[in-house]
Write a protein that holds these residues in place. Sequence first.
Motif, PDB file in Angstrom:
ATOM      1  N   ALA A 123      10.617   6.518 -15.458  1.00  0.00           N
ATOM      2  CA  ALA A 123       9.887   7.683 -14.936  1.00  0.00           C
ATOM      3  C   ALA A 123       8.533   7.283 -14.361  1.00  0.00           C
ATOM      4  CB  ALA A 123       9.713   8.705 -16.031  1.00  0.00           C
ATOM      5  N   GLN A 124       7.997   6.175 -14.902  1.00  0.00           N
ATOM      6  CA  GLN A 124       6.656   5.771 -14.477  1.00  0.00           C
ATOM      7  C   GLN A 124       6.691   4.732 -13.356  1.00  0.00           C
ATOM      8  OE1 GLN A 124       4.203   4.650 -17.823  1.00  0.00           O
ATOM      9  NE2 GLN A 124       5.263   6.126 -19.144  1.00  0.00           N
ATOM     10  N   ARG A 125       7.841   4.318 -12.970  1.00  0.00           N
ATOM     11  CA  ARG A 125       7.947   3.224 -11.977  1.00  0.00           C
ATOM     12  C   ARG A 125       8.514   3.737 -10.641  1.00  0.00           C
ATOM     13  NH1 ARG A 125       5.415  -1.724 -13.352  1.00  0.00           N
ATOM     14  NH2 ARG A 125       5.237  -1.651 -15.611  1.00  0.00           N
ATOM     15  N   ASP A 126       8.154   3.059  -9.707  1.00  0.00           N
ATOM     16  CA  ASP A 126       8.701   3.358  -8.368  1.00  0.00           C
ATOM     17  C   ASP A 126       9.953   2.546  -8.211  1.00  0.00           C
ATOM     18  OD1 ASP A 126       8.864   4.185  -5.627  1.00  0.00           O
ATOM     19  OD2 ASP A 126       8.163   2.131  -5.138  1.00  0.00           O
ATOM     20  N   SER A 127      11.020   3.207  -7.870  1.00  0.00           N
ATOM     21  CA  SER A 127      12.312   2.526  -7.872  1.00  0.00           C
ATOM     22  C   SER A 127      12.415   1.464  -6.771  1.00  0.00           C
ATOM     23  CB  SER A 127      13.432   3.558  -7.708  1.00  0.00           C
ATOM     24  OG  SER A 127      13.188   4.307  -6.521  1.00  0.00           O
ATOM     25  N   LEU A 128      11.719   1.636  -5.693  1.00  0.00           N
ATOM     26  CA  LEU A 128      11.829   0.676  -4.574  1.00  0.00           C
ATOM     27  C   LEU A 128      11.033  -0.583  -4.856  1.00  0.00           C
ATOM     28  CD1 LEU A 128      12.817   0.152  -1.599  1.00  0.00           C
ATOM     29  CD2 LEU A 128      10.581   1.021  -0.845  1.00  0.00           C
ATOM     30  N   ASP A 162      -4.201   2.811   2.084  1.00  0.00           N
ATOM     31  CA  ASP A 162      -3.253   3.477   3.007  1.00  0.00           C
ATOM     32  C   ASP A 162      -2.935   2.517   4.152  1.00  0.00           C
ATOM     33  OD1 ASP A 162      -2.084   6.352   3.610  1.00  0.00           O
ATOM     34  OD2 ASP A 162      -2.795   5.482   5.531  1.00  0.00           O
ATOM     35  N   LEU A 163      -1.598   2.222   4.331  1.00  0.00           N
ATOM     36  CA  LEU A 163      -1.212   1.242   5.359  1.00  0.00           C
ATOM     37  C   LEU A 163      -1.436   1.833   6.746  1.00  0.00           C
ATOM     38  CD1 LEU A 163       2.155  -0.140   3.861  1.00  0.00           C
ATOM     39  CD2 LEU A 163      -0.167  -1.043   3.609  1.00  0.00           C
ATOM     40  N   ASP A 164      -1.895   0.954   7.644  1.00  0.00           N
ATOM     41  CA  ASP A 164      -2.078   1.394   9.035  1.00  0.00           C
ATOM     42  C   ASP A 164      -0.805   1.026   9.806  1.00  0.00           C
ATOM     43  OD1 ASP A 164      -4.646   2.114   8.310  1.00  0.00           O
ATOM     44  OD2 ASP A 164      -5.467   0.112   8.839  1.00  0.00           O
ATOM     45  N   LYS A 165      -0.455   1.867  10.738  1.00  0.00           N
ATOM     46  CA  LYS A 165       0.646   1.629  11.675  1.00  0.00           C
ATOM     47  C   LYS A 165       1.952   1.302  10.956  1.00  0.00           C
ATOM     48  CE  LYS A 165      -2.557  -0.291  15.049  1.00  0.00           C
ATOM     49  NZ  LYS A 165      -3.079  -1.575  15.500  1.00  0.00           N
ATOM     50  N   ALA A 217      11.666  -2.846   3.222  1.00  0.00           N
ATOM     51  CA  ALA A 217      11.412  -4.271   2.983  1.00  0.00           C
ATOM     52  C   ALA A 217       9.929  -4.559   3.072  1.00  0.00           C
ATOM     53  CB  ALA A 217      12.185  -5.118   4.001  1.00  0.00           C
ATOM     54  N   LEU A 218       9.273  -3.909   4.024  1.00  0.00           N
ATOM     55  CA  LEU A 218       7.848  -4.133   4.183  1.00  0.00           C
ATOM     56  C   LEU A 218       7.079  -3.589   2.969  1.00  0.00           C
ATOM     57  CD1 LEU A 218       5.764  -5.278   6.188  1.00  0.00           C
ATOM     58  CD2 LEU A 218       5.406  -2.935   6.986  1.00  0.00           C
ATOM     59  N   LEU A 219       7.476  -2.410   2.534  1.00  0.00           N
ATOM     60  CA  LEU A 219       6.810  -1.826   1.345  1.00  0.00           C
ATOM     61  C   LEU A 219       6.943  -2.774   0.144  1.00  0.00           C
ATOM     62  CD1 LEU A 219       7.785   1.955   1.630  1.00  0.00           C
ATOM     63  CD2 LEU A 219       5.483   0.961   1.848  1.00  0.00           C
ATOM     64  N   LYS A 220       8.158  -3.344   0.005  1.00  0.00           N
ATOM     65  CA  LYS A 220       8.395  -4.298  -1.084  1.00  0.00           C
ATOM     66  C   LYS A 220       7.500  -5.504  -0.944  1.00  0.00           C
ATOM     67  CE  LYS A 220      13.278  -3.576  -2.267  1.00  0.00           C
ATOM     68  NZ  LYS A 220      14.599  -4.230  -2.146  1.00  0.00           N
ATOM     69  N   HIS A 221       7.395  -5.934   0.313  1.00  0.00           N
ATOM     70  CA  HIS A 221       6.566  -7.097   0.610  1.00  0.00           C
ATOM     71  C   HIS A 221       5.118  -6.815   0.247  1.00  0.00           C
ATOM     72  CE1 HIS A 221       4.703 -10.385   2.797  1.00  0.00           C
ATOM     73  NE2 HIS A 221       3.954  -9.477   3.510  1.00  0.00           N
ATOM     74  N   ILE A 222       4.622  -5.639   0.621  1.00  0.00           N
ATOM     75  CA  ILE A 222       3.235  -5.271   0.318  1.00  0.00           C
ATOM     76  C   ILE A 222       3.032  -5.224  -1.189  1.00  0.00           C
ATOM     77  CG2 ILE A 222       1.467  -3.432   0.544  1.00  0.00           C
ATOM     78  CD1 ILE A 222       2.053  -4.876   3.219  1.00  0.00           C
ATOM     79  N   GLY A 235       4.660   7.371  -0.441  1.00  0.00           N
ATOM     80  CA  GLY A 235       4.878   6.997   0.970  1.00  0.00           C
ATOM     81  C   GLY A 235       4.368   5.592   1.258  1.00  0.00           C
ATOM     82  N   ASP A 236       3.390   5.461   2.175  1.00  0.00           N
ATOM     83  CA  ASP A 236       2.829   4.146   2.472  1.00  0.00           C
ATOM     84  C   ASP A 236       1.450   4.015   1.841  1.00  0.00           C
ATOM     85  OD1 ASP A 236       1.631   6.017   4.008  1.00  0.00           O
ATOM     86  OD2 ASP A 236       1.726   4.879   5.910  1.00  0.00           O
ATOM     87  N   GLU A 237       1.175   4.750   0.791  1.00  0.00           N
ATOM     88  CA  GLU A 237      -0.106   4.701   0.079  1.00  0.00           C
ATOM     89  C   GLU A 237       0.067   3.931  -1.242  1.00  0.00           C
ATOM     90  OE1 GLU A 237      -3.204   8.389   0.761  1.00  0.00           O
ATOM     91  OE2 GLU A 237      -1.434   8.700  -0.487  1.00  0.00           O
ATOM     92  N   PHE A 238      -0.869   3.006  -1.500  1.00  0.00           N
ATOM     93  CA  PHE A 238      -0.881   2.253  -2.767  1.00  0.00           C
ATOM     94  C   PHE A 238      -2.209   2.496  -3.449  1.00  0.00           C
ATOM     95  CE2 PHE A 238       2.299   0.162  -0.216  1.00  0.00           C
ATOM     96  CZ  PHE A 238       3.293  -0.194  -1.117  1.00  0.00           C
TER      97      PHE A 238
END
Lengths: 535, 145
Positions: free
Chosen positions: A373-378, A407-410, A425-430, A449-452
């Motif tokens: 529940a606390q983890r992001d599955s991706l 917040d990722l740009d582009k 794949a990019l999100l995983k990479h980040i 989304g694309d926010e960490f």
Amino acid sequence: MCPHRRSLRTSKWCIVLFNKHSLITRLTLLLSLTTLLFSVIYAKLYYRHVFEEELARANGTVMQIGKTVSATASIAAYLEDKDLATEVVNGLISNDIILSAALVSKDTLLAKSILHSGPGSIQLKLVNPFFLSENIGMIHIAPNTLIIEQNARSIALGGVKTMLVVILPIIILLTTLVYWQVTRPLNNLGKQLAKILPGSAQRLKVDNHASHNEIGRIELGINSLLDKAEALFEQERSLRAEVVELEKRFRLMFEQSSSPTLLVKEEGDILLINDAAKDLLVGMGIDVDERFPENLGLYCKTPDILYTFTENSIKQKQVMQSEFEFLNPLTQSTVWLSIIVLNTLSDGKWYFQVFLADITLRKTMLNQLNKRAQRDSLTGLYNRYGAELMLLDWIDNQCTFSLLLIDLDKFKPINDVYGHNAGDALLKHIACQLSGAMDTTDLVCRWGGDEFLVARLDITQQELTRLAQQLLEAINQPMPFEHREGQTELAVGASIGIAHFPQHAENLKGLVECADVAMYSIKKTSRNNFTFYSE
Amino acid sequence: MRLKQFFSIILPWLLFVTCSANTTDTLVVIVHPGNLNQHISQHQLVDLYMGKYAAFPDGTLAKVLDYEQGHPLRTLFLTSLTGRPIGQINAYWSQVKFSGKASFPQAYQSIDAILEEVASTPDAIGYVPASAVTEDVKVVYRFVQ
């Protein structure tokens, strides 16, 4: 009756008579002894009486004899005629009852028998035949006491014999009667009793004609007792059967129960333990012969809490439930047990039932669920929920920390051009890059989304600046990507807004807003840069 | 004939004497006048006549004279002296006779024979009716009537 039986009966008689403890023997002995004693006493008394009587009679006879000879004796004394005196003395001692005699004139001994000694004799005065007032001598006559004694003894013995002739048949008759009327029925009763099993339907046979005497009444009494005993036995038997049945069921319930259960004395000795409990405890390397709860405490990770728990249960006599973590020494794995302690009072003593349950699986599943529940599955990073839990925890504990909202740009164009797979794949990479840049104690999360979002405890402004630059470098690191038209490299930038706790906000929402404000100020201006929140 | 004459004279006299003695005379015990004993007691007489002693009180030997058995004077004398019936005295003598210890008085037939013997013998002693006493004898005992 065959001779064998007769001899058997005779031998029974003998056994009865020669058994010194049997009543009949004792009675006979006692009667015989008493008779003997009385006979002896009677013989003594009677002998004395007869002896005295005989002695008196003998003395009387002696006197008579003396008187008979006194005329002649007087003449002998008068004339001092020794021959006549000797004749008189000889005449006297020819009587059985006279032992010895002597004839004495005034001063001289005229005649004397051989045995005459003097004392113990009867004396008879002799008077002058012609002058009656003149004493002229004396006859001494000693009665033969030996013969008198003999006579008395034989008379006394005769009396005793007569008495015994009367008494002995009475004793024999009495003994026989007692044997037939008392001993034999009693023996019979004893034999019958020995054969009877209490609680059975067997009863004593009571003769009709004997039912009114004492033994008959005893037999009737015993029979009524046997009736009661049988009824009681029957009742007891059915009760016992019920108890056995119940016990069997309970045992089955207890033994076969898959729920591990123990019955423990107040002092801790384990009275009962079912197979499930045995399997569980043995599997955990716990000695079931040891006392409770010390045996469990050995491998408990929180033994003090366990002891307090059981102590409280005993003190408060309440049902208590708790969960404890154990280390299985055999497998070196963690085992969770749920322990329920239930106090029961039985016969004035306190026992406690202990119900154990292995909840390791449930516990792990819960942990996993919790974790999921606390983890992001991706990305495998904390999700927003997980991050919030951790941050709230930090805030609750008044920790000082800094929060970086990334917040990722582009990113959107990559998703649109290369598809979702490329985006993922990019999100995983980040995520991988961020994790690599941060310490394990830091918080790294995919905020959405694309926010960490990353956070670090107790960090200075300088360090924070360097960290933000490192993070930008890590994010900017391009990711090789293969697609249908060939190989390419994907790269993104990031806008980072930084806020401090408790400097910028008192709660999480406020803090995130501050970071968001800072992050947007970058987004609107330079991009791929970072800034601190400023009021 | 002589015997018949003798009896015809003697017997009536004897009867007379006896009867007169029985009825009128008391018996007296006599000794020789020279005898030193002046008086003899009843006890001493019994001892002499019952054969216990054959001596006078002074110690001199006595010759005791008596009548024959069955003589009326003897019966009278002995019964008077001892106070016993004559049968007892005869029985006494029959018992004593066997042993031979006692001394028997010498038996005489008549008063005259006694008188004569006493008068002539110094140590003799006898008894006669008081009326028959002569001067030749001495009376030493007299029965009280």
